[in-house]
Scaffold this motif. Structure first.
Motif, PDB file in Angstrom:
ATOM      1  N   UNK A  56     -43.432 -45.329  20.158  1.00 32.48           N
ATOM      2  CA  UNK A  56     -44.024 -44.691  21.111  1.00 32.48           C
ATOM      3  C   UNK A  56     -43.452 -43.474  21.689  1.00 32.48           C
ATOM      4  N   UNK A  57     -41.963 -43.341  21.393  1.00 29.91           N
ATOM      5  CA  UNK A  57     -41.171 -42.048  21.542  1.00 29.91           C
ATOM      6  C   UNK A  57     -41.826 -40.805  20.979  1.00 29.91           C
ATOM      7  N   UNK A  58     -42.412 -40.861  19.913  1.00 29.09           N
ATOM      8  CA  UNK A  58     -43.246 -39.668  19.224  1.00 29.09           C
ATOM      9  C   UNK A  58     -44.566 -39.469  19.585  1.00 29.09           C
ATOM     10  N   UNK A  59     -45.209 -40.308  20.734  1.00 29.52           N
ATOM     11  CA  UNK A  59     -46.432 -40.156  21.207  1.00 29.52           C
ATOM     12  C   UNK A  59     -47.618 -40.164  20.249  1.00 29.52           C
ATOM     13  N   UNK A  60     -47.531 -41.367  19.372  1.00 29.17           N
ATOM     14  CA  UNK A  60     -48.485 -41.438  18.320  1.00 29.17           C
ATOM     15  C   UNK A  60     -49.845 -41.468  18.834  1.00 29.17           C
ATOM     16  N   UNK A  61     -49.910 -42.204  19.902  1.00 34.54           N
ATOM     17  CA  UNK A  61     -51.281 -42.523  20.299  1.00 34.54           C
ATOM     18  C   UNK A  61     -52.006 -41.216  20.724  1.00 34.54           C
ATOM     19  N   UNK A  62     -51.200 -40.396  21.409  1.00 34.87           N
ATOM     20  CA  UNK A  62     -51.788 -39.163  21.566  1.00 34.87           C
ATOM     21  C   UNK A  62     -52.204 -38.217  20.454  1.00 34.87           C
ATOM     22  N   UNK A  63     -51.354 -38.209  19.401  1.00 35.32           N
ATOM     23  CA  UNK A  63     -51.231 -37.594  18.298  1.00 35.32           C
ATOM     24  C   UNK A  63     -52.553 -37.952  17.656  1.00 35.32           C
ATOM     25  N   UNK A  64     -52.704 -39.277  17.555  1.00 41.15           N
ATOM     26  CA  UNK A  64     -54.251 -40.154  16.798  1.00 41.15           C
ATOM     27  C   UNK A  64     -55.167 -39.617  17.505  1.00 41.15           C
ATOM     28  N   UNK A  65     -55.143 -39.504  18.631  1.00 41.40           N
ATOM     29  CA  UNK A  65     -56.538 -39.067  19.506  1.00 41.40           C
ATOM     30  C   UNK A  65     -56.721 -37.552  19.172  1.00 41.40           C
ATOM     31  N   UNK A  66     -55.794 -36.470  19.017  1.00 39.44           N
ATOM     32  CA  UNK A  66     -55.755 -35.278  18.817  1.00 39.44           C
ATOM     33  C   UNK A  66     -56.128 -34.783  17.414  1.00 39.44           C
ATOM     34  N   UNK A  67     -55.989 -36.021  16.581  1.00 38.63           N
ATOM     35  CA  UNK A  67     -56.326 -35.522  15.026  1.00 38.63           C
ATOM     36  C   UNK A  67     -57.618 -35.218  14.620  1.00 38.63           C
TER      37      UNK A  67
END
Length: 547
Positions: free
Chosen positions: A100-111
């Motif tokens: 979660x420190x690397x904001x994976x949920x946000x990156x996954x959405x933005x991909x």
């Protein structure tokens, strides 16, 4: 704060703006133009104001070093490298880090976003997350002093531009990431153990072992079934030796002794309260313990030198390492919970035989002053002398101790059998004024948990250590014994100072593959865990497109 930092770079940005973006490949020019616009406007889209330095470094990278060319995306969407680095972030848990420190949920959405502005924001987010991730695996998530002021060490640093350049030039991001991790065998073995214990957790964890009376070899008890299962899961009991039943048999005795060895307990094969307590630590707690010690390993240098002394306060043990091999070990007595031995590194410069003990002011005031009020003869019995600030000796019977609220004198204990430092002390001058020394209280070395000192480290068999350290200076054991027999203080400088690394490790893997756990006498695991839990990356959305 962010804009104040950015002002320092305005001349550079003005120049870059005037020049403008040069020729970009067609696949990059739209995203590059958006990156240029974001950077030119000074928008802090990478995070909050606590991220100032990182933002400026990244903006300079894009503007000055690559003419706004994106690293992770093209005009038509994310590159393969973007998906590869996302996979690295998703697998951060395998390294003991929080994905979660690397904001994976946000990156996954933005991909899945497509507009140039969205892709530019994804580009900056991936860069920001990679810098954080690279620094975390290279030198730790937090600075040692943030976890405890008793951690007087500084973790190594790695620059943001170094990390980004490495990612740019890497043919394989996962391979590059492995080069950023600590390369020491100790770290690599512990990382492997994390996977082992996560696998145990995935299968349901450890069986619960009921409380009750101690178990000795040859006894029958219904708890034996659960104990066998536990020791089979931890690898202490060979599956071929697991005969089942409720008899505490020979094979199980050997497994229990090995378990006790791995946990720093007396290897007597008796299943009593302390051994049961260690067996009943949940697997999730063991996983966390491994994660915390991976963090501590990241603080440490990969190479501690060709010859050094390593002290593990949590283990209360010392070892001397030469050319990668342990050539001497010794048990230690370390500081009490209210006088904790700190974590630091320094160099041993000299050894003192028949040392005086200059009683520290806090001990003189807190311990000896109350005794003197009751009985001025206490100092004479312990061969402690009193000195005024002028250096003249004071007769303790001439002082009205009851009228003194704070010790105005210095106390010094003469060399001899009652001296608190014993026959020898090993000096590596440091701001904590702690060191290694002998002790007349030899029985304490027989205990499992040896936390009885005022912060210094009392060492078992100190003359063996002195002989080893002075061997290349012509000092034999006979010469050491003769010097001590003279009864006079003697200082011997080391020809070559020896690094001393005082650490606090509650989990590690030995060269023999044994997973070692130790208790946390100072509660530093709890403290570090709390600090790490508060070190999460901010969750502020980059912009409307990131929501």
């Amino acid at each position: 704060m962010f804009f104040a930092r950015l002002v320092a770079y305005l001349p550079l940005f003005i120049l870059l703006w005037a020049v403008g973006p040069q020729v970009h490949a067609a696949e990059n020019e739209k995203v590059a133009a958006e990156l240029h616009a974001i950077i030119d406007s000074g928008e802090p889209v990478m995070g909050n104001q606590q991220s100032d330095d990182r933002i400026v470094e990244v903006y300079v990278f894009y503007a000055a070093d690559r003419n706004y060319k994106p690293l992770w995306v093209r005009d038509d969407g994310p590159k393969t490298k973007a998906r590869d680095v996302l996979k690295v972030f998703q697998d951060a848990g395998k390294l003991g880090l929080n994905p979660a420190n690397y904001r994976i949920a946000q990156i996954e959405r933005m991909m899945e976003l497509k507009t140039p502005r969205e892709l530019a924001e994804l580009e900056l987010l991936l860069t920001r997350s990679f810098i954080d991730f690279g620094r975390d695996i290279n030198r730790g998530v937090v600075q040692p002093s943030d976890a405890s002021l008793e951690n007087a060490i500084t973790a190594k640093e790695i620059g943001a531009l170094t990390l980004i350049d490495g990612a740019e030039n890497a043919h394989n991001i996962a391979d590059y990431v492995r080069t950023l991790e600590p390369q020491s065998p100790e770290y690599q073995r512990l990382r492997g153990a994390l996977a082992t214990y996560r696998a145990i957790a995935a299968k349901g964890g450890f069986p619960a072992i009921a409380g009750g009376p101690a178990l000795k070899p040859g006894m029958h008890d219904k708890r034996i079934v659960a104990i066998r299962e536990y020791l089979r899961l931890t690898g202490d009991l060979n599956p071929d030796a697991d005969k089942g039943g409720d008899l505490y048999d020979t094979d199980l005795i050997a497994a229990v002794k090995w378990f006790q060895y791995r946990h720093g307990l007396t290897e007597d094969g008796i299943l009593a309260a302390t051994t049961f307590e260690e067996m009943n630590v949940p697997v999730v707690n063991r996983i966390r313990q491994i994660e915390l010690n991976l963090e501590r390993r990241r603080w440490m240098d990969d190479d501690l030198g060709p010859y050094y002394i390593l002290v593990n306060v949590a283990d209360q043990e010392l070892k001397v390492v030469k050319d990668g091999k342990t050539v001497h070990t010794a048990r230690l007595v370390v500081g009490k919970p209210y006088a904790r031995t700190p974590v630091f590194s320094d160099k041993m410069r000299y050894i003192v035989f028949n040392p005086y003990w200059n009683v520290p002011p806090n001990i003189a005031n807190d311990e000896y002053l109350p005794k003197l009020r009751r009985d001025p003869g206490v100092l004479e019995r312990e061969h402690i002398r009193v000195f005024a600030s002028s250096g003249s000796e004071v007769n303790p019977y001439s002082v009205n101790w009851s009228a003194i609220s704070r010790m105005p004198y210095s106390l010094r204990q003469d060399s001899g059998g009652k001296n608190a430092l014993g026959k020898v002390k090993f000096m590596f001058p440091n701001r904590f004024n702690v060191y290694l020394h002998d002790t007349p209280s030899k029985s304490l070395f027989n205990k499992d948990l040896r936390i009885f000192s005022h912060g210094c480290m009392r060492v078992e068999n100190p003359l063996d250590l002195a002989e080893l350290l002075l061997a290349d200076q012509g000092w034999s054991r006979a010469r050491i014994d003769s010097t001590i027999a003279e009864g006079k203080e003697r200082i011997v400088n080391l020809k070559t100072p020896v690094p001393v690394h005082v650490t606090y490790l509650t989990a590690w893997v030995n060269k023999d593959g044994s997973m070692q756990f130790r208790r946390d006498p100072y509660k530093r695991d709890d403290q570090l865990s709390e600090v790490l839990s508060g070190a999460l990356a901010d969750d502020t959305p980059l912009s409307m497109s990131a929501r």
